[in-house]
Design an enzyme around this catalytic site. Structure first.
Site, PDB file in Angstrom:
ATOM      1  N   GLU A  16      37.810   2.381  78.952  1.00  0.00           N
ATOM      2  CA  GLU A  16      36.707   1.436  78.731  1.00  0.00           C
ATOM      3  C   GLU A  16      36.730   0.309  79.756  1.00  0.00           C
ATOM      4  O   GLU A  16      35.707  -0.293  80.047  1.00  0.00           O
ATOM      5  CB  GLU A  16      36.813   0.830  77.331  1.00  0.00           C
ATOM      6  CG  GLU A  16      36.646   1.841  76.214  1.00  0.00           C
ATOM      7  CD  GLU A  16      37.028   1.281  74.847  1.00  0.00           C
ATOM      8  OE1 GLU A  16      36.548   1.842  73.857  1.00  0.00           O
ATOM      9  OE2 GLU A  16      37.793   0.304  74.775  1.00  0.00           O
ATOM     10  N   ASP A 220      31.454   8.028  67.565  1.00  0.00           N
ATOM     11  CA  ASP A 220      31.587   8.996  66.470  1.00  0.00           C
ATOM     12  C   ASP A 220      30.909   8.409  65.244  1.00  0.00           C
ATOM     13  O   ASP A 220      30.521   7.251  65.240  1.00  0.00           O
ATOM     14  CB  ASP A 220      33.079   9.266  66.185  1.00  0.00           C
ATOM     15  CG  ASP A 220      33.819   7.992  65.826  1.00  0.00           C
ATOM     16  OD1 ASP A 220      33.897   7.686  64.637  1.00  0.00           O
ATOM     17  OD2 ASP A 220      34.295   7.276  66.739  1.00  0.00           O
TER      18      ASP A 220
HETATM   19  N1  SAH Z   1      42.436   8.402  70.798  1.00  0.00           N
HETATM   20  C1  SAH Z   1      42.747   7.081  71.292  1.00  0.00           C
HETATM   21  C2  SAH Z   1      42.979   6.133  70.165  1.00  0.00           C
HETATM   22  C3  SAH Z   1      41.729   5.752  69.582  1.00  0.00           C
HETATM   23  S1  SAH Z   1      41.928   4.495  68.426  1.00  0.00           S
HETATM   24  C4  SAH Z   1      43.944   7.145  72.183  1.00  0.00           C
HETATM   25  O1  SAH Z   1      44.410   8.226  72.441  1.00  0.00           O
HETATM   26  O2  SAH Z   1      44.411   6.099  72.635  1.00  0.00           O
HETATM   27  C5  SAH Z   1      40.284   4.141  68.228  1.00  0.00           C
HETATM   28  C6  SAH Z   1      39.735   3.073  69.120  1.00  0.00           C
HETATM   29  O3  SAH Z   1      38.324   3.217  69.149  1.00  0.00           O
HETATM   30  C7  SAH Z   1      40.009   1.700  68.587  1.00  0.00           C
HETATM   31  O4  SAH Z   1      40.090   0.815  69.670  1.00  0.00           O
HETATM   32  C8  SAH Z   1      38.782   1.398  67.716  1.00  0.00           C
HETATM   33  O5  SAH Z   1      38.354   0.067  67.861  1.00  0.00           O
HETATM   34  C9  SAH Z   1      37.699   2.355  68.214  1.00  0.00           C
HETATM   35  N2  SAH Z   1      37.088   3.266  67.230  1.00  0.00           N
HETATM   36  C10 SAH Z   1      36.221   4.255  67.589  1.00  0.00           C
HETATM   37  N3  SAH Z   1      35.828   4.968  66.520  1.00  0.00           N
HETATM   38  C11 SAH Z   1      36.468   4.441  65.444  1.00  0.00           C
HETATM   39  C12 SAH Z   1      36.486   4.786  64.044  1.00  0.00           C
HETATM   40  N4  SAH Z   1      35.784   5.802  63.572  1.00  0.00           N
HETATM   41  N5  SAH Z   1      37.270   4.052  63.213  1.00  0.00           N
HETATM   42  C13 SAH Z   1      38.009   3.022  63.711  1.00  0.00           C
HETATM   43  N6  SAH Z   1      38.021   2.675  65.024  1.00  0.00           N
HETATM   44  C14 SAH Z   1      37.267   3.359  65.898  1.00  0.00           C
END
Ligand code: SAH
Length: 252
Positions: A16, A220
């Site tokens: 990001e 998502d």
């Molecule tokens: N897959 C990522 C981790 C994602 S954690 C990795 O490998 O590092 C999710 C991140 O996206 C967090 O920063 C959160 O703020 C955001 N996010 C996106 N979709 C989300 C959801 N459904 N629930 C909570 N956070 C979400």
């Protein structure tokens, strides 16, 4: 260093922020508390760019360092989030006008979601900075959406992005089941999106009276169908949106 007018540009995940780091000029790297802060200029304006880390505690520490160590006079957070409200679809954008911690629960001592000691559950973002970000969105986005490859569009079922504005809920959970998503929608009918950092930034910025704006691209639907190709969405969609909007914001 002149810190009187420094904008902090923050994201949770590397993909990001990479678009911003690529166009930062004269960037100097400072490592504090295991975080890499990049101090430089964007369109001639002083900025500091950093990854917040994932979750509310990491976010609160980063916010505090930005203000105390790096003299951030305003903070702009861009990242991804899960869509909650009806009609908040993958590829849309949500601009937070207020934020709340959906997992804060000191009841029955305090009302559900209220942050003890603050007498409130919701923390507002800065109206003027959010208005500026809204304008930057409207200016920067259409072109980016148009330039996405047909393969990317098809992979994520993307349409023309809509900009939604209102409440974002944050908590220390990646919400990825229909059951939890519906529970959140019932508890917080006006919540548009769910993520893991925004409300922590909002509380710290409230403490320091530092203007904050938060913009999230919906990656998502926070349900069982939360698409699996998260890294690809970050690279091909969310980071393009963030760079376009931040470039547009900083060039005015
Ligand atoms: N897959 C990522 C981790 C994602 S954690 C990795 O490998 O590092 C999710 C991140 O996206 C967090 O920063 C959160 O703020 C955001 N996010 C996106 N979709 C989300 C959801 N459904 N629930 C909570 N956070 C979400």
């Amino acid at each position: 260093m002149n810190t009187t007018n420094r904008t902090a540009l923050v994201s949770a995940l590397h993909d990001e922020l990479s678009g911003v780091l690529a166009v930062l000029s004269g960037a100097q790297r400072h490592v504090v508390a295991g975080r890499e802060f990049w101090v430089g200029e964007l369109h001639g304006q002083p900025v500091v760019a950093v990854l917040s880390g994932i979750g509310k505690v990491a976010a609160a520490t980063t916010a505090t360092l930005l203000i105390e160590r790096f003299g951030a006079s305003r903070i702009v957070f861009t990242g991804v989030a899960g869509g909650l409200g009806p009609g908040v679809r993958v590829g849309d954008l949500v601009l937070a006008r207020s934020l709340l911690q959906h997992d804060m629960d000191a009841s029955p001592l305090f009302p559900r979601h209220e942050v003890p000691g603050y007498g409130r559950a919701r923390f507002d973002t800065d109206p003027a900075l959010s208005d500026a970000l809204e304008l930057a969105c409207l200016r920067g986005l259409e072109a980016v959406a148009r330039d996405l490859s047909p393969a990317t569009r098809e992979a994520f079922g993307l349409h023309t992005p809509q900009l939604h504005q209102g409440l974002i809920a944050s908590g220390d959970r990646f919400v990825s089941s229909q059951t939890e998503s519906l529970r959140l929608q019932t508890e917080l009918p006006d919540a548009l999106a769910v993520e893991m950092e925004g409300a922590a930034f909002a509380q710290v910025c409230h403490d320091w009276q530092v203007p904050l704006a938060v913009l999230r691209t919906i990656s998502d639907r926070a349900d069982d169908t939360a698409h699996v190709d998260f890294p690809r969405f970050l690279k091909e969609v969310a980071s393009q949106y963030s760079s376009a909007v931040l470039n547009s914001l900083m060039s005015t």
